[in-house]
Design a protein around this motif. Structure first.
Motif, PDB file in Angstrom:
ATOM      1  N   VAL A  85     -26.787 -92.316 -60.857  1.00 30.52           N
ATOM      2  CA  VAL A  85     -27.826 -92.228 -59.822  1.00 30.52           C
ATOM      3  C   VAL A  85     -27.541 -93.230 -58.703  1.00 30.52           C
ATOM      4  CG1 VAL A  85     -30.279 -92.558 -59.335  1.00 30.52           C
ATOM      5  CG2 VAL A  85     -29.571 -91.366 -61.412  1.00 30.52           C
ATOM      6  N   GLU A  86     -27.146 -94.435 -59.070  1.00 28.21           N
ATOM      7  CA  GLU A  86     -26.835 -95.448 -58.057  1.00 28.21           C
ATOM      8  C   GLU A  86     -25.690 -94.997 -57.159  1.00 28.21           C
ATOM      9  OE1 GLU A  86     -25.490-100.186 -57.813  1.00 28.21           O
ATOM     10  OE2 GLU A  86     -25.708 -99.182 -59.750  1.00 28.21           O
ATOM     11  N   ALA A  87     -24.655 -94.416 -57.767  1.00 27.28           N
ATOM     12  CA  ALA A  87     -23.514 -93.952 -56.973  1.00 27.28           C
ATOM     13  C   ALA A  87     -23.896 -92.759 -56.106  1.00 27.28           C
ATOM     14  CB  ALA A  87     -22.357 -93.585 -57.894  1.00 27.28           C
ATOM     15  N   ASP A  95     -29.231 -83.448 -50.182  1.00 20.08           N
ATOM     16  CA  ASP A  95     -28.905 -82.354 -51.088  1.00 20.08           C
ATOM     17  C   ASP A  95     -28.512 -82.946 -52.447  1.00 20.08           C
ATOM     18  OD1 ASP A  95     -27.735 -80.281 -52.549  1.00 20.08           O
ATOM     19  OD2 ASP A  95     -26.887 -79.337 -50.786  1.00 20.08           O
ATOM     20  N   PRO A  96     -29.311 -82.725 -53.500  1.00 22.23           N
ATOM     21  CA  PRO A  96     -28.985 -83.305 -54.813  1.00 22.23           C
ATOM     22  C   PRO A  96     -27.611 -82.893 -55.331  1.00 22.23           C
ATOM     23  CG  PRO A  96     -31.238 -82.485 -54.805  1.00 22.23           C
ATOM     24  CD  PRO A  96     -30.609 -82.008 -53.527  1.00 22.23           C
ATOM     25  N   LEU A  97     -27.185 -81.648 -55.052  1.00 20.97           N
ATOM     26  CA  LEU A  97     -25.882 -81.194 -55.531  1.00 20.97           C
ATOM     27  C   LEU A  97     -24.755 -81.982 -54.882  1.00 20.97           C
ATOM     28  CD1 LEU A  97     -24.148 -79.192 -57.149  1.00 20.97           C
ATOM     29  CD2 LEU A  97     -24.257 -77.651 -55.184  1.00 20.97           C
ATOM     30  N   LEU A  98     -24.812 -82.136 -53.549  1.00 22.45           N
ATOM     31  CA  LEU A  98     -23.776 -82.899 -52.859  1.00 22.45           C
ATOM     32  C   LEU A  98     -23.799 -84.362 -53.282  1.00 22.45           C
ATOM     33  CD1 LEU A  98     -23.779 -81.536 -49.197  1.00 22.45           C
ATOM     34  CD2 LEU A  98     -22.052 -81.192 -50.963  1.00 22.45           C
ATOM     35  N   GLY A 103     -21.339 -88.740 -56.309  1.00 20.56           N
ATOM     36  CA  GLY A 103     -21.458 -89.816 -57.291  1.00 20.56           C
ATOM     37  C   GLY A 103     -20.494 -89.641 -58.451  1.00 20.56           C
ATOM     38  N   LEU A 104     -20.356 -88.410 -58.943  1.00 18.11           N
ATOM     39  CA  LEU A 104     -19.414 -88.148 -60.032  1.00 18.11           C
ATOM     40  C   LEU A 104     -17.982 -88.397 -59.590  1.00 18.11           C
ATOM     41  CD1 LEU A 104     -20.987 -84.836 -61.415  1.00 18.11           C
ATOM     42  CD2 LEU A 104     -21.096 -87.105 -62.468  1.00 18.11           C
ATOM     43  N   THR A 301     -18.200 -78.625 -59.567  1.00 20.81           N
ATOM     44  CA  THR A 301     -18.500 -77.732 -60.675  1.00 20.81           C
ATOM     45  C   THR A 301     -19.240 -78.472 -61.785  1.00 20.81           C
ATOM     46  OG1 THR A 301     -16.297 -78.114 -61.586  1.00 20.81           O
ATOM     47  CG2 THR A 301     -16.591 -76.162 -60.232  1.00 20.81           C
ATOM     48  N   LEU A 302     -18.887 -79.731 -62.027  1.00 23.69           N
ATOM     49  CA  LEU A 302     -19.616 -80.516 -63.021  1.00 23.69           C
ATOM     50  C   LEU A 302     -21.047 -80.774 -62.569  1.00 23.69           C
ATOM     51  CD1 LEU A 302     -19.719 -82.041 -65.665  1.00 23.69           C
ATOM     52  CD2 LEU A 302     -18.698 -84.028 -64.526  1.00 23.69           C
ATOM     53  N   ALA A 303     -21.236 -81.054 -61.277  1.00 28.80           N
ATOM     54  CA  ALA A 303     -22.592 -81.260 -60.756  1.00 28.80           C
ATOM     55  C   ALA A 303     -23.434 -79.999 -60.909  1.00 28.80           C
ATOM     56  CB  ALA A 303     -22.528 -81.685 -59.289  1.00 28.80           C
TER      57      ALA A 303
END
Length: 324
Positions: A85-87, A95-98, A103-104, A301-303
């Motif tokens: 979440v921090e990253a 946009d939560p996906l972006l 972050g990932l 894809t992981l997101a």
């Protein structure tokens, strides 16, 4: 930001940054939605006969809350979730996906298996029942369909039906299967396969908590020059899965291939494994069908797999493309 908008326009946003030798790599995207179009002028009305329509503003999505809620549902350990979440919230996007993908990309490593000729033979290792044999068949099918020369070797000669199962797949692909029982035989088999573009080795399942099993695997890996890839099924307990991965990591494993993603709804354990042990995500398997369902994994894809509004695993895994 000024340089990005000068190059891409006022709708550009920065979604990822990464330090590289000699500078910083910046990944940007264009907000396809763009600014809202101006509303058409309202028709004149009689004040006493009509009232202006009420306005209900669309509630804003809190990126941190959306990602935190998704990670909680996946059973992600708290410390790992907080770092993600921090990253993610460090990037300028609503946009939560972006944000999650960025972050990932910051915290994890993504290293898919090579689609072209591999520099080393690939040996799949892991605990019993992880799906190594089926994954070897999928990799062989993928390479064969691309017109590559493929060699398949198995060291799983003790398990009942182990050789026969893989032989049924290689026969359909018109490939020769070499079965070996020890390190000398494996070295000879690799010599026979010299010049082949993809050499795939299926190994016997090893109990990561049995010293004898791990010593045998260490001897096998030390006798030949191969890259071991850890195969683990999705959905495992985070602590248990991390301990299993750590045992194989000590033997030189650096990449993780995840199976049974079509039967998995909780991916927090996999995030814990790669974060705590330091493994890189490579590919994922989303179906038992040999000819499909094995695909490289990237941050987006992981997101999509982690966010609740994303497509199911099988649909997501068929999408292609890289994040940056």
């Amino acid at each position: 930001m000024r340089a990005v908008r000068a190059a891409l326009g006022d709708d550009a946003i920065i979604v990822a940054t990464r330090e590289e030798e000699g500078g910083v790599r910046v990944t940007a995207a264009i907000d396809e939605a763009g600014p809202a179009a101006p509303a058409p002028p309202a028709a004149p009305v009689e004040p006493r006969r009509a009232l202006p329509p009420s306005v209900h503003p669309t509630p804003e999505i809190d990126v941190a809350d959306a990602i935190t809620d998704a990670l909680r549902r996946h059973g992600t350990p708290r410390a790992v979730a907080e770092r993600i979440v921090e990253a993610a919230t460090a990037f300028d996007t609503d946009d939560p996906l972006l944000a999650l993908g960025a972050g990932l990309d910051t915290l994890f490593t993504f290293a898919p298996l090579p689609a072209a000729a591999a520099p080393k033979p690939i040996m799949l290792v892991g605990p019993p029942g992880a799906g190594k044999t089926l994954t070897v068949a999928k990799l062989a099918a993928r390479a064969t369909l691309k017109g590559q020369l493929v060699g398949v070797i198995t060291t799983d000669t003790v398990r009942a039906g182990g050789v026969e199962q893989l032989q049924a797949f290689t026969r359909l692909l018109k490939l020769r299967l070499l079965a070996v029982e020890d390190t000398l035989a494996l070295a000879d088999a690799l010599e026979v396969q010299r010049g082949v573009e993809q050499v795939l080795i299926d190994s016997a399942g090893r109990n990561p908590f049995d010293a004898g099993d791990m010593d045998d695997l260490a001897e096998l890996l030390g006798a030949v020059e191969v890259e071991p890839i850890l195969v683990l099924p999705g959905g495992g307990d985070p602590v248990e899965t991390a301990e299993v991965a750590r045992c194989f990591h000590r033997l030189g494993v650096r990449r993780l291939l995840v199976t049974r993603l079509d039967m998995t709804r909780r991916l927090g354990g996999l995030l814990a494994v790669t974060h705590e042990v330091g493994l890189a995500f490579s590919d994922v398997s989303v179906t038992a069908k040999v000819a499909e369902g094995l695909t490289p994994l990237n941050p987006v894809t992981l997101a999509r797999l982690l966010l609740p509004s994303s497509a199911p695993a099988r649909s997501v895994a068929k999408q292609t493309g890289t994040f940056s």
